[in-house]
Design a protein around this motif. Structure first.
Motif, PDB file in Angstrom:
ATOM      1  N   PRO A  17      62.131  -8.011  28.539  1.00 18.02           N
ATOM      2  CA  PRO A  17      60.757  -7.704  28.091  1.00 18.02           C
ATOM      3  C   PRO A  17      60.104  -8.959  27.521  1.00 18.02           C
ATOM      4  CG  PRO A  17      62.251  -5.968  27.396  1.00 18.02           C
ATOM      5  CD  PRO A  17      63.104  -7.076  27.945  1.00 18.02           C
ATOM      6  N   GLY A  18      58.860  -9.184  27.910  1.00 19.82           N
ATOM      7  CA  GLY A  18      58.118 -10.358  27.462  1.00 19.82           C
ATOM      8  C   GLY A  18      58.268 -11.577  28.349  1.00 19.82           C
ATOM      9  N   ASP A  19      59.177 -11.538  29.316  1.00 14.48           N
ATOM     10  CA  ASP A  19      59.389 -12.672  30.216  1.00 14.48           C
ATOM     11  C   ASP A  19      58.216 -12.861  31.169  1.00 14.48           C
ATOM     12  OD1 ASP A  19      61.847 -13.463  29.271  1.00 14.48           O
ATOM     13  OD2 ASP A  19      62.998 -12.720  30.988  1.00 14.48           O
ATOM     14  N   GLN A  20      58.116 -14.067  31.692  1.00 10.91           N
ATOM     15  CA  GLN A  20      57.180 -14.400  32.769  1.00 10.91           C
ATOM     16  C   GLN A  20      58.019 -14.732  33.992  1.00 10.91           C
ATOM     17  OE1 GLN A  20      53.934 -14.258  32.935  1.00 10.91           O
ATOM     18  NE2 GLN A  20      53.136 -15.817  34.257  1.00 10.91           N
ATOM     19  N   VAL A  21      57.788 -14.021  35.092  1.00 12.00           N
ATOM     20  CA  VAL A  21      58.490 -14.228  36.350  1.00 12.00           C
ATOM     21  C   VAL A  21      57.565 -14.988  37.291  1.00 12.00           C
ATOM     22  CG1 VAL A  21      59.575 -13.086  38.327  1.00 12.00           C
ATOM     23  CG2 VAL A  21      59.772 -12.071  36.035  1.00 12.00           C
ATOM     24  N   VAL A  22      58.119 -15.985  37.960  1.00 13.35           N
ATOM     25  CA  VAL A  22      57.373 -16.749  38.965  1.00 13.35           C
ATOM     26  C   VAL A  22      58.158 -16.663  40.264  1.00 13.35           C
ATOM     27  CG1 VAL A  22      56.482 -19.028  39.616  1.00 13.35           C
ATOM     28  CG2 VAL A  22      56.494 -18.334  37.203  1.00 13.35           C
ATOM     29  N   TRP A  23      57.443 -16.379  41.365  1.00 14.22           N
ATOM     30  CA  TRP A  23      58.130 -16.389  42.654  1.00 14.22           C
ATOM     31  C   TRP A  23      57.339 -17.200  43.656  1.00 14.22           C
ATOM     32  CZ3 TRP A  23      57.264 -10.728  41.698  1.00 14.22           C
ATOM     33  CH2 TRP A  23      56.131 -10.228  42.339  1.00 14.22           C
ATOM     34  N   GLY A  24      58.012 -17.569  44.747  1.00 14.28           N
ATOM     35  CA  GLY A  24      57.390 -18.362  45.794  1.00 14.28           C
ATOM     36  C   GLY A  24      56.198 -17.647  46.390  1.00 14.28           C
ATOM     37  N   GLN A  25      55.231 -18.428  46.782  1.00 13.89           N
ATOM     38  CA  GLN A  25      54.011 -17.841  47.319  1.00 13.89           C
ATOM     39  C   GLN A  25      54.013 -17.854  48.847  1.00 13.89           C
ATOM     40  OE1 GLN A  25      50.432 -20.038  46.641  1.00 13.89           O
ATOM     41  NE2 GLN A  25      51.496 -21.973  46.552  1.00 13.89           N
ATOM     42  N   ALA A  26      53.070 -17.124  49.405  1.00 12.68           N
ATOM     43  CA  ALA A  26      52.849 -17.054  50.853  1.00 12.68           C
ATOM     44  C   ALA A  26      54.153 -16.699  51.575  1.00 12.68           C
ATOM     45  CB  ALA A  26      52.237 -18.350  51.355  1.00 12.68           C
ATOM     46  N   CYS A  27      54.531 -17.495  52.580  1.00  8.24           N
ATOM     47  CA  CYS A  27      55.745 -17.187  53.341  1.00  8.24           C
ATOM     48  C   CYS A  27      57.010 -17.524  52.569  1.00  8.24           C
ATOM     49  CB  CYS A  27      55.723 -17.897  54.688  1.00  8.24           C
ATOM     50  SG  CYS A  27      55.564 -19.678  54.563  1.00  8.24           S
ATOM     51  N   GLY A  28      56.883 -18.032  51.350  1.00  9.57           N
ATOM     52  CA  GLY A  28      58.038 -18.324  50.502  1.00  9.57           C
ATOM     53  C   GLY A  28      58.401 -17.193  49.557  1.00  9.57           C
ATOM     54  N   GLU A  29      57.684 -16.059  49.642  1.00  9.36           N
ATOM     55  CA  GLU A  29      58.022 -14.922  48.789  1.00  9.36           C
ATOM     56  C   GLU A  29      59.309 -14.277  49.308  1.00  9.36           C
ATOM     57  OE1 GLU A  29      56.417 -10.499  47.484  1.00  9.36           O
ATOM     58  OE2 GLU A  29      54.994 -11.878  48.416  1.00  9.36           O
TER      59      GLU A  29
END
Length: 146
Positions: A17-29
């Motif tokens: 809880p409270g975390d920030q998740v970052v993931w790859g964009q476009a075809c990198g998801e």
């Protein structure tokens, strides 16, 4: 590299809880991973955030905002349902500054979800064509759990 079945992922051990998740964009998801996290979001036990870049998938929907705060660099394409529902906070930042901002902690990243190629003969992997701000996200994130 240890292989983990999708249903075996312990999301509460990875995202807090409270975390920030970052993931790859476009075809990198990493579609299977992001879809699994979205489907099992209530297991986290509280609100968490997701930073979105360009999205070409159908992963995102307004009902996901019940426990997720969405921030993005663009409100178009796959992010549009969140934009229309006024559930996406679009950053007032030039796109060229996103990587720098993650690297310097101005944009938080606790968890990075990254899709990579299988290891080559020397054991090296690559994020493929999406090799932008995800590099900074990987460096800022806690130790990988998978």
């Amino acid at each position: 590299m240890r292989r983990v079945k999708l249903e075996e992922i312990d999301w509460p051990a990875i995202v807090r809880p409270g975390d920030q998740v970052v993931w790859g964009q476009a075809c990198g998801e990493a579609l299977s991973l992001t879809g699994s996290l979205m489907a099992r979001r209530h297991e986290i036990g509280g609100r968490f955030g997701v930073l979105l870049g360009t999205c070409y998938s159908t992963t995102l929907a307004p009902e996901l905002a019940d426990v997720i705060d969405f921030t993005g660099t663009t409100g178009t394409n796959g992010n549009r349902p969140l934009t229309r529902a006024r559930l996406l906070d679009v950053l007032p930042i030039h796109y060229a500054r996103v990587e720098w901002s993650i690297a310097n902690g101005r944009i938080p990243c606790d968890v990075a979800i990254v899709q990579v190629t299988p290891p080559d003969a020397e054991g090296r992997t690559s994020p493929g064509v999406i090799n932008d701000d995800i590099r900074a996200a990987v460096k800022r994130a806690r130790k990988p759990a998978i």
